[in-house]
Motif scaffolding. Structure first.
Motif, PDB file in Angstrom:
ATOM      1  N   VAL A 182       0.878  -1.176   0.000  1.00 49.78           N
ATOM      2  CA  VAL A 182       0.000   0.000   0.000  1.00 49.78           C
ATOM      3  C   VAL A 182       0.912   1.221   0.000  1.00 49.78           C
ATOM      4  O   VAL A 182       2.116   1.097   0.213  1.00 49.78           O
ATOM      5  CB  VAL A 182      -0.913   0.021   1.250  1.00 49.78           C
ATOM      6  N   HIS A 183       0.337   2.393  -0.278  1.00 47.18           N
ATOM      7  CA  HIS A 183       1.148   3.598  -0.142  1.00 47.18           C
ATOM      8  C   HIS A 183       0.367   4.699   0.547  1.00 47.18           C
ATOM      9  O   HIS A 183      -0.862   4.714   0.563  1.00 47.18           O
ATOM     10  CB  HIS A 183       1.737   4.052  -1.480  1.00 47.18           C
ATOM     11  N   LEU A 184       1.124   5.619   1.131  1.00 47.44           N
ATOM     12  CA  LEU A 184       0.534   6.677   1.949  1.00 47.44           C
ATOM     13  C   LEU A 184      -0.203   7.702   1.078  1.00 47.44           C
ATOM     14  O   LEU A 184       0.285   8.061   0.006  1.00 47.44           O
ATOM     15  CB  LEU A 184       1.648   7.381   2.727  1.00 47.44           C
ATOM     16  N   THR A 185      -1.381   8.149   1.556  1.00 46.84           N
ATOM     17  CA  THR A 185      -2.112   9.175   0.805  1.00 46.84           C
ATOM     18  C   THR A 185      -2.241  10.481   1.585  1.00 46.84           C
ATOM     19  O   THR A 185      -2.365  11.548   0.990  1.00 46.84           O
ATOM     20  CB  THR A 185      -3.526   8.676   0.427  1.00 46.84           C
ATOM     21  N   SER A 186      -2.230  10.423   2.912  1.00 45.66           N
ATOM     22  CA  SER A 186      -2.285  11.662   3.701  1.00 45.66           C
ATOM     23  C   SER A 186      -1.819  11.375   5.128  1.00 45.66           C
ATOM     24  O   SER A 186      -1.799  10.215   5.558  1.00 45.66           O
ATOM     25  CB  SER A 186      -3.707  12.243   3.724  1.00 45.66           C
ATOM     26  N   ALA A 187      -1.456  12.457   5.836  1.00 45.47           N
ATOM     27  CA  ALA A 187      -0.991  12.281   7.219  1.00 45.47           C
ATOM     28  C   ALA A 187      -1.155  13.580   7.983  1.00 45.47           C
ATOM     29  O   ALA A 187      -1.179  14.665   7.394  1.00 45.47           O
ATOM     30  CB  ALA A 187       0.476  11.859   7.228  1.00 45.47           C
ATOM     31  N   THR A 188      -1.292  13.456   9.295  1.00 39.41           N
ATOM     32  CA  THR A 188      -1.241  14.611  10.192  1.00 39.41           C
ATOM     33  C   THR A 188      -0.149  14.340  11.208  1.00 39.41           C
ATOM     34  O   THR A 188      -0.083  13.243  11.786  1.00 39.41           O
ATOM     35  CB  THR A 188      -2.591  14.793  10.928  1.00 39.41           C
ATOM     36  N   LEU A 189       0.722  15.312  11.402  1.00 38.83           N
ATOM     37  CA  LEU A 189       1.843  15.145  12.326  1.00 38.83           C
ATOM     38  C   LEU A 189       1.723  16.182  13.428  1.00 38.83           C
ATOM     39  O   LEU A 189       1.632  17.382  13.147  1.00 38.83           O
ATOM     40  CB  LEU A 189       3.178  15.362  11.588  1.00 38.83           C
ATOM     41  N   GLU A 190       1.688  15.734  14.680  1.00 41.10           N
ATOM     42  CA  GLU A 190       1.637  16.667  15.812  1.00 41.10           C
ATOM     43  C   GLU A 190       3.052  16.878  16.338  1.00 41.10           C
ATOM     44  O   GLU A 190       3.678  15.928  16.846  1.00 41.10           O
ATOM     45  CB  GLU A 190       0.763  16.098  16.926  1.00 41.10           C
ATOM     46  N   VAL A 191       3.536  18.110  16.223  1.00 37.86           N
ATOM     47  CA  VAL A 191       4.924  18.406  16.606  1.00 37.86           C
ATOM     48  C   VAL A 191       4.922  19.356  17.814  1.00 37.86           C
ATOM     49  O   VAL A 191       4.353  20.447  17.741  1.00 37.86           O
ATOM     50  CB  VAL A 191       5.679  19.066  15.426  1.00 37.86           C
ATOM     51  N   PRO A 192       5.532  18.941  18.937  1.00 41.92           N
ATOM     52  CA  PRO A 192       5.590  19.846  20.095  1.00 41.92           C
ATOM     53  C   PRO A 192       6.274  21.165  19.697  1.00 41.92           C
ATOM     54  O   PRO A 192       7.244  21.151  18.932  1.00 41.92           O
ATOM     55  CB  PRO A 192       6.446  19.077  21.112  1.00 41.92           C
ATOM     56  N   GLU A 193       5.761  22.279  20.229  1.00 45.34           N
ATOM     57  CA  GLU A 193       6.243  23.578  19.734  1.00 45.34           C
ATOM     58  C   GLU A 193       7.723  23.831  20.038  1.00 45.34           C
ATOM     59  O   GLU A 193       8.342  24.660  19.386  1.00 45.34           O
ATOM     60  CB  GLU A 193       5.357  24.722  20.248  1.00 45.34           C
ATOM     61  N   ASN A 194       8.301  23.054  20.992  1.00 40.86           N
ATOM     62  CA  ASN A 194       9.729  23.228  21.303  1.00 40.86           C
ATOM     63  C   ASN A 194      10.603  22.120  20.693  1.00 40.86           C
ATOM     64  O   ASN A 194      11.748  21.949  21.072  1.00 40.86           O
ATOM     65  CB  ASN A 194       9.940  23.238  22.823  1.00 40.86           C
ATOM     66  N   ARG A 195      10.036  21.323  19.764  1.00 37.03           N
ATOM     67  CA  ARG A 195      10.788  20.180  19.213  1.00 37.03           C
ATOM     68  C   ARG A 195      10.727  20.176  17.687  1.00 37.03           C
ATOM     69  O   ARG A 195       9.911  20.877  17.084  1.00 37.03           O
ATOM     70  CB  ARG A 195      10.190  18.858  19.742  1.00 37.03           C
ATOM     71  N   ASP A 196      11.556  19.316  17.050  1.00 40.52           N
ATOM     72  CA  ASP A 196      11.647  19.280  15.587  1.00 40.52           C
ATOM     73  C   ASP A 196      10.964  18.076  14.954  1.00 40.52           C
ATOM     74  O   ASP A 196      10.851  18.010  13.730  1.00 40.52           O
ATOM     75  CB  ASP A 196      13.125  19.265  15.160  1.00 40.52           C
ATOM     76  N   THR A 197      10.562  17.083  15.758  1.00 41.63           N
ATOM     77  CA  THR A 197       9.957  15.879  15.171  1.00 41.63           C
ATOM     78  C   THR A 197       8.631  15.580  15.874  1.00 41.63           C
ATOM     79  O   THR A 197       8.398  16.033  16.995  1.00 41.63           O
ATOM     80  CB  THR A 197      10.903  14.651  15.318  1.00 41.63           C
ATOM     81  N   PRO A 198       7.740  14.811  15.221  1.00 42.95           N
ATOM     82  CA  PRO A 198       6.392  14.601  15.778  1.00 42.95           C
ATOM     83  C   PRO A 198       6.363  13.736  17.036  1.00 42.95           C
ATOM     84  O   PRO A 198       7.140  12.796  17.164  1.00 42.95           O
ATOM     85  CB  PRO A 198       5.632  13.890  14.653  1.00 42.95           C
ATOM     86  N   ILE A 199       5.403  14.051  17.898  1.00 43.70           N
ATOM     87  CA  ILE A 199       5.155  13.228  19.086  1.00 43.70           C
ATOM     88  C   ILE A 199       3.950  12.318  18.846  1.00 43.70           C
ATOM     89  O   ILE A 199       3.719  11.353  19.580  1.00 43.70           O
ATOM     90  CB  ILE A 199       4.951  14.116  20.332  1.00 43.70           C
ATOM     91  N   ALA A 200       3.178  12.644  17.794  1.00 42.27           N
ATOM     92  CA  ALA A 200       2.023  11.820  17.423  1.00 42.27           C
ATOM     93  C   ALA A 200       1.778  11.983  15.933  1.00 42.27           C
ATOM     94  O   ALA A 200       2.160  12.998  15.342  1.00 42.27           O
ATOM     95  CB  ALA A 200       0.780  12.232  18.218  1.00 42.27           C
TER      96      ALA A 200
END
Ligand code: NAP
Length: 303
Positions: A182-200
């Motif tokens: 399968v391949h990815l079609t969409s995503a939501t990334l939650e990034v803490p405001e003091n960090r560079d990568t997603p936490i969720a």
């Protein structure tokens, strides 16, 4: 065969050292780590000095975080050592393509490991899904980053992948067990405001496949993959260690220790047969999520 272990930290100590100690194939002959070491094992603190001093050690297993790993792997391959990479195999796809080409040029083995693929129930799930109609699949991967990565700021730094560090384990299982990609079609990334990568993150793929990754889960931890087939529900629980079919169940303990001995047995096989094993499909999904993902800023995170 003699093997050296580089990057002596959490995963090297928890899993690699005991797996090598229990293996009939391997002898831990040296470590390479700036400060870490293993009692009773020759310790080097610099990769160049190690490669110069121990030409008799043909195999190096790299356990440091992905950001600093590439130069170590490149130096080992250029020195004609076989190399085993912890997951994820690099901080970018291009790094791993370069290592794959270099391993081929030098005539040595490169093994990009995916420990979760060695979890107890993964092979059984794959066999059961073969030839089946897949109607939908859901990944639910929720754990407590403070418990599993205490103080490891590298996971929130560029190249550390954030919640995809555990999430890629789920994707390594998904890509192994689904009969068709399968391949990815969409995503939501939650990034803490003091960090560079997603936490969720929430991911949507073709074929009614979805994933939710969350690193803020306290209490019960969830590592589940549920697949709806023409014949009913197949669930892999506890990180691929428990297979549940409909209401029936094949019980197993959640125990990472079986995964690492299997990785070292596989590495021995690859070295003996002069082959490499590098599958980047889990990483492709991660970087597609970074490409297509809508970023949402969320509460600051500190350990
Ligand atoms: P870690 O404990 O933070 O790091 C491992 C060791 O790498 C450190 O002790 C350090 O040893 C060395 N290192 C760190 N930064 C370095 C740098 N900039 N340059 C050179 N060496 C450096 O990390 P970990 O939890 O073991 O994770 C390492 C890898 O294993 C990651 O790719 C992770 O995804 C994977 N993994 C982790 C787990 C887990 O439960 N933690 C499970 C499965 C897989 P020195 O200071 O002695 O050099």
């Amino acid at each position: 065969m003699k093997i050296a272990l580089a990057g002596i930290g959490k995963i090297a100590t928890d899993q690699h050292v005991p797996a090598i100690a229990g293996s009939p194939d391997w002898e831990l002959a040296a470590t390479i780590s700036r400060s870490g070491s293993v009692e009773g094992v020759e310790a080097h603190h610099d990769i160049d000095a190690f490669l110069e001093a121990r030409p008799d050690i043909d195999v190096v297993s790299l356990c440091m975080p992905p950001q600093p790993r590439f130069p170590y792997a490149e130096k080992c391959l250029r020195a004609k050592r076989h190399v085993m990479l912890e997951k994820p195999p690099g901080q970018t796809l291009a790094e791993v393509h370069a290592l794959t080409a270099l391993a081929q040029e030098m005539g040595v083995t490169l093994f990009a490991t995916w420990h979760s693929r060695m979890a107890r129930a993964v092979a059984a799930a794959k066999a059961r899904l073969e030839g089946q109609e897949i109607r939908a699949a859901r990944i639910i991967w929720k754990e407590d980053v403070r418990h599993w990565h205490p103080g490891q700021d590298w996971v929130f730094e560029p190249g550390g992948m954030g919640v995809f560090d555990p999430g890629i384990n789920a994707l390594s299982i998904l890509t192994e067990i689904l009969p068709r990609p399968v391949h990815l079609t969409s995503a939501t990334l939650e990034v803490p405001e003091n960090r560079d990568t997603p936490i969720a993150a929430e991911l949507q793929f073709t074929g009614n496949v979805s994933a939710v990754f969350d690193w803020r889960q306290e209490g019960t931890q969830t590592w589940d993959i549920e697949v709806e087939t023409g014949e009913g529900l197949l669930a892999l629980r506890e990180g691929g260690n428990r297979l549940v079919l409909g209401s029936g169940e094949e019980p197993a303990e959640f125990d990472l220790t079986g995964e690492y001995p299997s990785l070292y047995a596989r590495m021995a096989e690859l070295v003996r047969s002069g082959r490499s094993d590098v599958d980047l499909s889990p990483m492709v999904h991660v970087f597609d999520a970074f490409s297509l993902g809508r970023r949402v800023s969320t509460a600051p995170f500190d350990f």
